[in-house]
Scaffold this motif. Sequence first.
Motif, short mmCIF file in Angstrom:
data_model
loop_
_atom_site.label_atom_id
_atom_site.label_comp_id
_atom_site.label_asym_id
_atom_site.label_seq_id
_atom_site.Cartn_x
_atom_site.Cartn_y
_atom_site.Cartn_z
N ARG A 216 0.82 -1.21 0.00
CA ARG A 216 0.00 0.00 0.00
C ARG A 216 0.85 1.26 0.00
NH1 ARG A 216 -3.08 0.86 5.84
NH2 ARG A 216 -1.22 1.16 7.15
N VAL A 247 -4.71 -1.95 -5.24
CA VAL A 247 -4.19 -2.80 -4.17
C VAL A 247 -5.32 -3.22 -3.24
CG1 VAL A 247 -2.68 -2.85 -2.14
CG2 VAL A 247 -1.88 -1.82 -4.28
N ARG A 248 -6.17 -2.29 -2.89
CA ARG A 248 -7.27 -2.58 -1.96
C ARG A 248 -8.24 -3.60 -2.55
NH1 ARG A 248 -11.12 2.19 -1.75
NH2 ARG A 248 -11.84 1.10 -3.64
N GLY A 459 -0.93 -6.82 -4.03
CA GLY A 459 -1.76 -6.70 -2.84
C GLY A 459 -2.38 -8.03 -2.45
N GLU A 462 0.33 -10.12 -0.81
CA GLU A 462 0.65 -9.66 0.54
C GLU A 462 -0.39 -10.16 1.54
OE1 GLU A 462 2.21 -5.50 2.50
OE2 GLU A 462 0.50 -5.40 1.11
N ARG A 463 -1.65 -10.22 1.13
CA ARG A 463 -2.69 -10.73 2.02
C ARG A 463 -2.61 -12.25 2.16
NH1 ARG A 463 -5.24 -6.14 -0.36
NH2 ARG A 463 -5.73 -7.27 -2.30
#
Length: 477
Positions: A216, A247-248, A459, A462-463
């Motif tokens: 982010r 990303v979100r 993103g 990363e999650r």
Amino acid sequence: MKPDEYADLDATALAALIRAGEVTAEEVHAAAADALDAVQPALNGLVGERFATPLDHDATGPFAGVPFAIKDLIVHAAGVPQRAGTRLLGEGVPMPADTYLMARFRRAGLATLGLTATPELGFNASTEPVATGPVRNPWDLGRSPGGSSGGSAALVAARALPMAHANDGGGSIRIPAAACGLVGLKPSRGRTSPGPDYADPLLGLGIEFAVTRTVRDCAGLLDAVHGHEPGDRYLLPDPVRPYAEEVRDGSRPLRIALHTTPFSGGGAVDPRCVAATEAVGRTLEGLGHTVEPAAPELDAAAFDDANLVAWTSFLADGVDSLAAALGVEPGPGYLEATTLACVEYGRTLRASDLYAADRVFNATTRAVARFHQQYDLVLTPTMNVPSTPLGHLDADDGSLDARGWYDRIFATAGFTALSNVTGNPAISLPLGRTEEEWPIGVQLTGPYAGEGTLLAVAGDLERALPWAGHRPATVVG
């Protein structure tokens, strides 16, 4: 704010706290100063003294008050001496004005607290300049943080800074990101401005941006600083929506090519890097993407020959221009042995050699563009190895000629230079680990101007494979 509290927060979180009035910018700067002072003796990531107060910045920018540093190469700030990692510039030459990107960093609100170390003139995948001494990797002080943005990467990985400027002519954002466990995005050619000093630095290979700890922060910073400046050679389409939103919200189903053989430089690939990349491929399949072995067809030998021409001509021009301005003769007292060898080789090149290299770059770029008509992204290791020991890439090794030095560098990093030639965006993510707990970087490359897709997938990864809790041995707090 205590240094350990500061170190827990990324740039986005720090900016939000300052904006909400929960902490003052001055308190954050004091914590950052203490953090930098705590790790600098071990890491040697800063060049010269830490600034007593941050450089002027916009208190209303999206990252207002967030601590930052600029690499001592290419980007520069008015009145701040630049050394470029070389004894040729002595204690540094004060710069007459901001570069365009430096002005954008200021408008974003970033509070610059110092300069970070670079190898001599940036041509090394490690950061061990004779001028200022080696930078050490916070995961293991006997290993390199990568290069050429090794000073920035070491300080961000140790959590002394949330993010820092970096640049990339052959992997110099992504290599240190991989070695230090960071997010390292090389944007598309033209996404950030190289002006006003350059139109196409390093024959178009060079691009400016940053290393960060979170995706982010990477996206938010790109939202803040990307864009065309008057006189820039490239005018890219604006993103469809902010990168932070990509990303979100995450990615759509994509077709991804998996490849673990180096594009340049030869050299074996550590099985741990291959295994980490293949594991990421399986994760991507689990997220709904199609992943299959594939790679563009390239003439690797011609590519390396052309890349050597680009680098050595750039170094020869830069060194000879600086030496003429300073009134000195660029010899061993001013330059490291491999830099001098590259300069001497670069001086032998003719205009026809540069045009021949350009033809190879054109053929390479078009082959990769055709490949991206079939595949949205390419998944590879970032480096051939997780990291290298200090001394392995000794730029003062007098036994190496220009080609020998080139081969030594790209035998450790054979996956990164391709996107510098094509201008495509590429990102390194810290998605693997060794048995020693060193990070392993995995690279994703997208089509030209495709940062949105790249950051959306980053993103998601990363999650799915979070790395925030993985900290080096040398870390603030």
